[in-house]
Scaffold this active site. Structure first.
Site, PDB file in Angstrom:
ATOM      1  N   ASN A 196      57.552  19.741  64.176  1.00  0.00           N
ATOM      2  CA  ASN A 196      58.257  20.982  63.842  1.00  0.00           C
ATOM      3  C   ASN A 196      57.184  22.041  63.601  1.00  0.00           C
ATOM      4  OD1 ASN A 196      59.737  23.062  62.754  1.00  0.00           O
ATOM      5  ND2 ASN A 196      60.221  22.002  60.828  1.00  0.00           N
TER       6      ASN A 196
ATOM      7  N   SER B 230      55.193  15.978  54.613  1.00  0.00           N
ATOM      8  CA  SER B 230      53.799  15.533  54.479  1.00  0.00           C
ATOM      9  C   SER B 230      53.529  14.189  55.153  1.00  0.00           C
ATOM     10  CB  SER B 230      53.373  15.498  53.010  1.00  0.00           C
ATOM     11  OG  SER B 230      53.393  16.808  52.459  1.00  0.00           O
TER      12      SER B 230
ATOM     13  N   GLY C 287      55.008  20.127  53.134  1.00  0.00           N
ATOM     14  CA  GLY C 287      53.805  20.956  53.105  1.00  0.00           C
ATOM     15  C   GLY C 287      52.975  20.842  51.833  1.00  0.00           C
TER      16      GLY C 287
ATOM     17  N   HIS D 241      67.381  22.745  58.405  1.00  0.00           N
ATOM     18  CA  HIS D 241      66.095  22.564  57.714  1.00  0.00           C
ATOM     19  C   HIS D 241      66.145  23.270  56.355  1.00  0.00           C
ATOM     20  CE1 HIS D 241      61.865  22.717  56.715  1.00  0.00           C
ATOM     21  NE2 HIS D 241      61.690  21.737  57.596  1.00  0.00           N
TER      22      HIS D 241
ATOM     23  N   GLU E  14      64.276  14.905  54.308  1.00  0.00           N
ATOM     24  CA  GLU E  14      63.063  15.650  53.954  1.00  0.00           C
ATOM     25  C   GLU E  14      63.151  16.134  52.505  1.00  0.00           C
ATOM     26  OE1 GLU E  14      61.000  17.323  57.708  1.00  0.00           O
ATOM     27  OE2 GLU E  14      62.442  18.805  57.026  1.00  0.00           O
TER      28      GLU E  14
ATOM     29  N   GLU F 230      64.090  24.985  54.805  1.00  0.00           N
ATOM     30  CA  GLU F 230      63.560  26.363  54.778  1.00  0.00           C
ATOM     31  C   GLU F 230      64.630  27.352  55.230  1.00  0.00           C
ATOM     32  OE1 GLU F 230      59.996  25.573  57.045  1.00  0.00           O
ATOM     33  OE2 GLU F 230      59.248  24.360  55.375  1.00  0.00           O
TER      34      GLU F 230
ATOM     35  N   LYS G 285      57.490  25.175  63.167  1.00  0.00           N
ATOM     36  CA  LYS G 285      57.882  26.286  62.279  1.00  0.00           C
ATOM     37  C   LYS G 285      57.447  27.613  62.898  1.00  0.00           C
ATOM     38  CE  LYS G 285      57.755  23.009  58.523  1.00  0.00           C
ATOM     39  NZ  LYS G 285      57.659  22.752  57.106  1.00  0.00           N
TER      40      LYS G 285
HETATM   41  P1  PGA Z   1      55.251  19.018  56.738  1.00  0.00           P
HETATM   42  O1  PGA Z   1      56.676  19.649  57.181  1.00  0.00           O
HETATM   43  O2  PGA Z   1      55.022  17.805  57.604  1.00  0.00           O
HETATM   44  O3  PGA Z   1      54.264  20.104  56.979  1.00  0.00           O
HETATM   45  O4  PGA Z   1      55.396  18.640  55.290  1.00  0.00           O
HETATM   46  C1  PGA Z   1      57.750  18.819  57.565  1.00  0.00           C
HETATM   47  C2  PGA Z   1      58.977  19.648  57.836  1.00  0.00           C
HETATM   48  O5  PGA Z   1      59.267  20.587  57.078  1.00  0.00           O
HETATM   49  O6  PGA Z   1      59.701  19.383  58.821  1.00  0.00           O
END
Ligand code: PGA
Length: 246
Positions: free
Chosen positions: A10, A208, A169, A93, A163, A95, A12
């Site tokens: 992903n 992560s 992150g 997601h 998630e 976010e 982003k």
């Molecule tokens: P990350 O993000 O691997 O950078 O923690 C995962 C995600 O939000 O899909």
């Protein structure tokens, strides 16, 4: 039930044409590890160009609108993304749930819109740190999943990504035991809604995940793959995750 592992990057809001070489290299890794289904959910601006260099990987989007067309300035519909070359999309997601205020009902509607355009879907769920600390994570995330689940949910077009918001992150992940328990709880919740079909639905872990922890996470019984942010941005970082899934 054996489920083919699904490992999806992903990106982003990252990626310009200068990064198409990484897409191409990741597509090459996907070819090498044909036992794993590998994809990249890219900024929409890169989808068409990535489609031409994607090798063994699929190209996906990160969101779609719930309608096919109309007066929605700045939005992209599932048919547009499919035409550009996407074969999958993420919906729900955290976010977007946070930044764009998307509700569970919105997420279910987006999933259906994606399916209608022929896109496969990764539907995301996950708890905040507050919920985790209060001991409510399994109940809250299971309820979020059932409230976000579209009609006709089935393994041939829908996968789930668990998630934990506090793991995205941050470099922090839940214990292996907590991940295993959550994935089992989500499969049980799915089974209450869609019966035996739940056994075939892939449930990914995200937050992560990287080359250091992927092998352990992907070995857990109900972890059928990963949704990977930071560690999917270069072929060098993504390679050990894909290898771990294979
Ligand atoms: P990350 O993000 O691997 O950078 O923690 C995962 C995600 O939000 O899909």
């Amino acid at each position: 039930m054996s489920r083919r592992k699904l490992v999806v990057g992903n990106w982003k809001m990252n990626g310009l044409r200068a990064q198409l070489g990484e897409v191409e290299a990741i597509g090459g890794l996907a070819r090498e590890h044909g036992s794993v289904e590998v994809g990249l959910c890219l900024p929409a601006t890169l989808i068409a160009a990535a489609d031409a260099v994607k090798g063994g990987a699929f190209v996906g989007a990160q969101d779609c609108h719930m309608r096919a067309s109309g007066a929605h300035t700045g939005c992209l519909s599932a048919p547009m993304l499919a035409e550009a070359g996407a074969s999958w999309t993420i919906v729900g997601h955290s976010e977007r749930r946070q930044d764009q205020g998307e509700t569970d009902a919105d997420v279910a509607a987006k999933a259906l819109a994606a399916k209608a355009a022929g896109l496969k879907v990764i539907l995301c769920v996950g708890e905040s740190l507050e919920v985790r600390d209060a001991g409510d994570a399994e109940a809250v995330v299971s309820a979020q999943l059932l409230a976000s689940l579209p009609e006709g949910a089935a393994a041939d077009w829908l996968s789930i990504a668990y998630e934990p918001i506090w793991a995205i992150g941050t470099g922090r992940i839940p214990t292996m035991e907590a991940v295993a328990e959550m994935h089992a709880a989500l499969r049980a919740a799915l089974a209450r809604r869609i019966g035996g079909e739940a056994d075939a639905v892939r449930i990914l872990y995200g937050g992560s995940m990287n080359g250091d922890n992927a092998a352990e996470l992907l070995a857990l019984a109900d972890v059928d793959g990963g949704l990977i942010g930071g560690a999917s941005l270069t072929a060098e970082k993504f390679a050990p995750v894909i290898a771990a899934a294979a």
